[in-house]
Each structure stands twice: as structure tokens, then as C-alpha cells.
Design a protein around this motif. Structure first.
Motif, mmCIF file in Angstrom:
data_model
loop_
_atom_site.group_PDB
_atom_site.id
_atom_site.type_symbol
_atom_site.label_atom_id
_atom_site.label_comp_id
_atom_site.label_asym_id
_atom_site.label_seq_id
_atom_site.Cartn_x
_atom_site.Cartn_y
_atom_site.Cartn_z
ATOM 1 N N GLN A 1 0.823 -1.212 0.000
ATOM 2 C CA GLN A 1 0.000 0.000 0.000
ATOM 3 C C GLN A 1 0.860 1.266 0.000
ATOM 4 O O GLN A 1 0.440 2.312 -0.503
ATOM 5 N N HIS A 2 2.070 1.130 0.548
ATOM 6 C CA HIS A 2 3.011 2.265 0.633
ATOM 7 C C HIS A 2 4.378 1.791 0.147
ATOM 8 O O HIS A 2 5.301 1.589 0.941
ATOM 9 N N PRO A 3 4.528 1.572 -1.165
ATOM 10 C CA PRO A 3 5.727 0.879 -1.695
ATOM 11 C C PRO A 3 6.978 1.739 -1.777
ATOM 12 O O PRO A 3 7.618 1.853 -2.816
ATOM 13 N N CYS A 4 7.326 2.338 -0.664
ATOM 14 C CA CYS A 4 8.577 3.088 -0.577
ATOM 15 C C CYS A 4 9.036 3.069 0.867
ATOM 16 O O CYS A 4 8.303 3.502 1.768
ATOM 17 N N ILE A 5 10.233 2.545 1.105
ATOM 18 C CA ILE A 5 10.782 2.510 2.457
ATOM 19 C C ILE A 5 11.975 3.451 2.531
ATOM 20 O O ILE A 5 12.870 3.413 1.676
ATOM 21 N N SER B 1 5.437 7.341 2.331
ATOM 22 C CA SER B 1 6.425 6.271 2.465
ATOM 23 C C SER B 1 6.392 5.667 3.870
ATOM 24 O O SER B 1 5.675 6.133 4.754
ATOM 25 N N ILE B 2 7.194 4.625 4.053
ATOM 26 C CA ILE B 2 7.343 3.982 5.365
ATOM 27 C C ILE B 2 8.744 4.287 5.891
ATOM 28 O O ILE B 2 9.738 4.028 5.207
ATOM 29 N N LYS C 1 7.020 14.669 8.572
ATOM 30 C CA LYS C 1 7.502 15.120 7.267
ATOM 31 C C LYS C 1 6.771 14.473 6.098
ATOM 32 O O LYS C 1 7.037 14.822 4.946
ATOM 33 N N GLY C 2 5.910 13.488 6.375
ATOM 34 C CA GLY C 2 5.140 12.922 5.280
ATOM 35 C C GLY C 2 5.084 11.413 5.216
ATOM 36 O O GLY C 2 4.358 10.853 4.380
ATOM 37 N N CYS C 3 5.842 10.707 6.044
ATOM 38 C CA CYS C 3 5.765 9.252 6.034
ATOM 39 C C CYS C 3 4.393 8.797 6.534
ATOM 40 O O CYS C 3 3.826 9.391 7.459
#
Length: 447
Positions: A12-16, A27-28, A49-51
Motif C-alpha cells: 500500500q506504501h511501496p517506498c521505504i 512512504s514507510i 515530514k510525510g511518512c
């Protein structure tokens, strides 16, 4: 929360991100820890900040419903990366070794890119953080992945292989490096061999092996169930899949290669050599070239395309680079250094003929992480230099400083830079080599 549930959140959040200074929207954030930092402390900041989510492993920082508490963030990072890798049914090639693994990885990438969409390790992201970072870059368009694996302690390669789950792989070589972490040369051999152990147990894919290396052949032993693709520079070895010979190396490597067994079977004629002029310094690089050829042939890359890829590859990052300045010619190999790579570089430097009016010069930096063997290994290097006849030798660092020799010594690179400002060498052919931490890569602009 088990890893499959966590992976659904990742989908669902494909950025770590592991850096609270870089927090893409949605992102995560995953809180890694090191000797001088604790990512848990920055989880709230990352969310602000947006995660979308933050994964932490210290309870006091698991504040709010957007924080996920796990036992160990680094292990979770690796487990998540493995779960992501399992979504792709593609060949995954693992590359490790004491020397040449990054160059070999780049050559393999270049060869396979002639036919496939390739994902490969960027830079030297080859540790337990870098390998997961690479795996998370896998996308449906990728057809093959190349994962570089580094090690400085026993068990490192085992852990990385269990994360990346390679289907095939190669060990470039084993040498005397990171002895402080491995404890001994045998420790180096055993740790690199952990890649073979994984492939034995979990894969039917080939092991690409340097058939001229007794250490690597001994790791294979008499196991007849292993699928081997051997390569060699010995023309008498007819059982190898790829054979190569150095034509010249003055200073750039030129070689030719062939398939000793397959050529006769396919054509019924004499074996055909394929000539390659490279941009690499050093005869020792022929093994990196042959490894890339063996991988390319295995995956069906056309021979002309293989030669094109190898001839087009230009080294970067201070690895076996030939540079020409206004005053001198430089062979810059200042990214890494250990006793085996230093000896190979010096042996090759002996073979390089200076231009008319040139004289040879060495600027060598300490070889790091050799532990109790450091004094002996550095002394052996200066003893070898004494046999080469090269008189102008600058040694940089405290380890070389402790050796018994007549050569000029500098405490660090800043002392060298100051001397170059006063007295710049001219009409020299200069080998610059040392561990990356010695910062000898700062010198070419002054030479």
C-alpha cells in the motif's frame, strides 16, 4: 504483526526510507540503528515530514497508531526485502569475493544488459542494509537481478544469501582481506564459501567458478550434484566452458576467449577466438572478464554482443583507471587495498612499459583491517617493492610507516598533498593504490 501482514502494508506504501531527512509522501520510515545513531528517535519527525507509517523497535518511540513496533528493525528490513524478492520469479545472481566483485558485477551487468532488463547493485551497497535496499528496487519489468555481497565477518554471506535467495552465483576469488574481522585467511575462505553452501541447498542454478583457483575448487570438493560453469586461462583445461588468454596489457588489457568444448560441437571446425580490447588496467582483470562471459553465455547473450559490452565498459570510482594529466600518466586503483590486490597491482605495474622519458613511481596507502597480521603484511609488500627496482616510492599511513625500508614515508594524504604543492613529479608513470579510507583518490588532480 507477521511479515506477510507487514508486506501488505508495504504494498500500500511501496517506498521505504531509513533516513528521516528523506521522507517521500506516503512512504514507510524504518528505524535502523548504528554505533552513532538511533533511528527510533527520528520516527515522529519522519511521520511529521510525510511518512505514512514508522517501524520502530523501541517501545518508547511506538507512539500513535501509525507506529509499528517490531523486535528488530534491521531483521525486519531484511525479512521484508526477502518477501519482496519472492514476488519475482527471475534469475538472481549473487556475486562476492575478496577482490574484483564490484568490477565483475559491473561487467556482468553490461553483458546481460545487451539482452535483458537488469537490476544490479548500485555502488557498493553490498551489506545487510545495502542488499535489502537493492531488492526493494525490483520491479515487474526486471528480467534478471545481480546482487553484490560483501563480508567482513563470518556469517555475513550466509545472512545476505538468505535475504536475497540467489538462484546462481560466483565468487571472484579469496584473498587476505578483513583479517581483523575474519580472524584468519581460512576464515575468509569459509565465509565466502557460504554462498556455495546456500546454492547447494536451495538452487539448481549454476555456480560460475574460476577453475584456476584451488581455494574455490576445494570449496566445491567432490560434490557431483552441483551445476558448475567453469572458466580458466589455462588452454590445457578442456573441461572448462570458457577459456581466455591475455594478449597484452600495456597498460590496457587485451585478451581473447573461446568456448573450448562447445565450439567443436557446434561447428565441427577449429575453435574460434573472440578478441576483446578493454578499458581496464591489469592482467588480473581477465578473470573478471571471463566471469562475465560465462554468465552471458549461460543466459544466451550473443557472442558479438558480449564482446561489445566488454569493450564498451569504462571503469569509474578509482578502480583500475588510466588517467593522463598534463605532466604524468596515472594508474589509479585507490578504492580498496589488501595484500592480494596490492601484490597483483604491483606485479602488473612491473609489466607496464613507461613511455620514452618516463620513470615509474609508486604512491601506496595503508591496507586497513588486517588486525594482528598488519605489520607482517605491510612489510612483505615493501620487501616485494624492493625487488622490483622501482626507486621512487611514497608510502602513506602509519602501517607502512612502521615498516623497515628505505622508501619515503608520509603520515597521511594531507602530507602528500602538501609535498605535491611544493614539488610536483613530472614525466612519471605512477601507480596510486591504497584503502579507500586513506583518501588517495584526492591525489590525481595534483599529479
Amino acid at each position: 504483526m507477521d511479515i506477510k501482514q507487514l508486506y501488505k502494508l508495504y504494498q500500500q506504501h511501496p517506498c521505504i526510507t531509513t533516513d528521516s531527512r528523506d521522507c517521500p509522501e506516503g512512504s514507510i520510515f524504518l528505524a535502523l540503528k548504528g554505533e552513532t545513531f538511533n533511528g527510533n528517535k527520528f520516527a515522529a519527525d519522519a511521520l511529521a515530514k510525510g511518512c505514512a507509517l514508522a517501524i520502530v523497535d523501541e517501545k518508547e518511540y511506538a507512539v500513535g497508531d501509525r507506529c509499528i513496533l517490531v523486535d528488530n528493525c534491521l531483521q525486519t528490513y531484511k525479512d521484508l526485502a526477502r518477501e519482496h524478492r519472492r514476488q519475482f520469479d527471475i534469475p538472481v545472481i549473487a556475486i562476492t569475493g575478496t577482490n574484483g566483485k564490484t568490477t565483475t558485477k559491473e561487467l556482468v551487468r553490461a553483458v546481460l544488459a545487451e539482452k535483458y532488463n537488469v537490476l544490479a547493485t548500485e555502488g557498493n551497497f553490498n551489506n545487510d542494509v545495502g542488499v535489502p535496499k537493492t531488492l526493494f528496487r525490483l520491479r515487474p519489468e526486471h528480467e534478471i537481478a545481480i546482487i553484490e555481497m560483501g563480508a567482513s565477518h563470518p556469517g555475513d554471506i550466509k545472512t545476505l544469501a538468505e535475504t536475497a535467495e540467489p538462484t546462481c552465483g560466483l565468487i571472484t576469488n579469496v584473498g587476505r582481506a578483513h583479517l581483523q574481522g575474519f580472524g584468519s585467511f581460512q576464515g575468509v575462505i569459509r565465509t565466502k564459501g557460504e554462498l556455495y553452501d546456500f546454492l547447494r541447498q536451495h538452487s539448481q542454478g549454476p555456480i560460475f567458478i574460476n577453475a584456476d583457483s584451488d581455494e574455490l575448487l576445494n570449496l566445491i570438493g567432490d560434490d557431483e550434484d552441483i551445476y558448475l560453469t567453469p572458466y580458466s586461462t589455462d588452454p590445457e583445461k578442456q573441461y572448462v566452458c570458457i577459456s581466455g588468454e591475455v594478449i597484452s596489457c600495456d597498460p590496457l588489457l587485451k585478451f581473447h576467449w573461446r568456448k573450448p568444448l562447445m565450439e567443436l560441437e557446434e561447428t565441427g571446425a577449429s575453435q574460434k577466438w573472440h578478441k576483446v580490447q578493454t578499458h581496464l588496467i591489469g592482467a588480473y582483470n581477465i578473470y573478471n572478464m571471463l566471469a562475465a562471459i560465462a554468465v552471458g553465455i549461460n543466459f544466451g547473450v550473443d557472442r558479438k554482443a558480449i564482446c561489445h559490452a566488454l569493450e564498451s565498459y569504462v571503469p569509474t570510482n578509482n578502480r583500475s583507471q588510466l588517467m593522463e594529466t598534463t605532466d604524468n600518466r596515472l594508474i589509479v586503483d585507490a578504492y580498496n587495498a589488501n595484500p592480494s590486490s596490492m601484490t597483483a597491482a604491483l606485479e602488473n605495474f612491473q609489466l607496464v612499459e613507461p613511455h620514452e622519458g618516463e620513470t615509474k613511481m609508486l604512491i601506496l596507502g595503508d591496507m586497513r583491517e588486517l588486525g594482528a597480521d598488519s605489520r607482517k603484511e605491510h612489510q612483505q609488500i615493501v620487501d616485494f617493492i624492493g625487488q622490483t627496482g622501482i626507486e621512487e616510492v611514497w608510502l602513506v599511513g602509519t602501517e607502512f610507516g612502521n615498516t623497515a625500508c628505505p622508501f619515503r614515508k608520509f603520515t597521511d594524504v594531507d602530507e602528500v598533498k602538501a609535498e605535491l604543492q611544493r614539488n610536483r613529479p613530472r614525466q612519471r608513470l605512477i601507480l596510486v593504490k591504497g584503502s579507500n579510507s586513506m583518501r588517495l583518490y584526492q591525489l590525481p588532480e595534483l599529479l
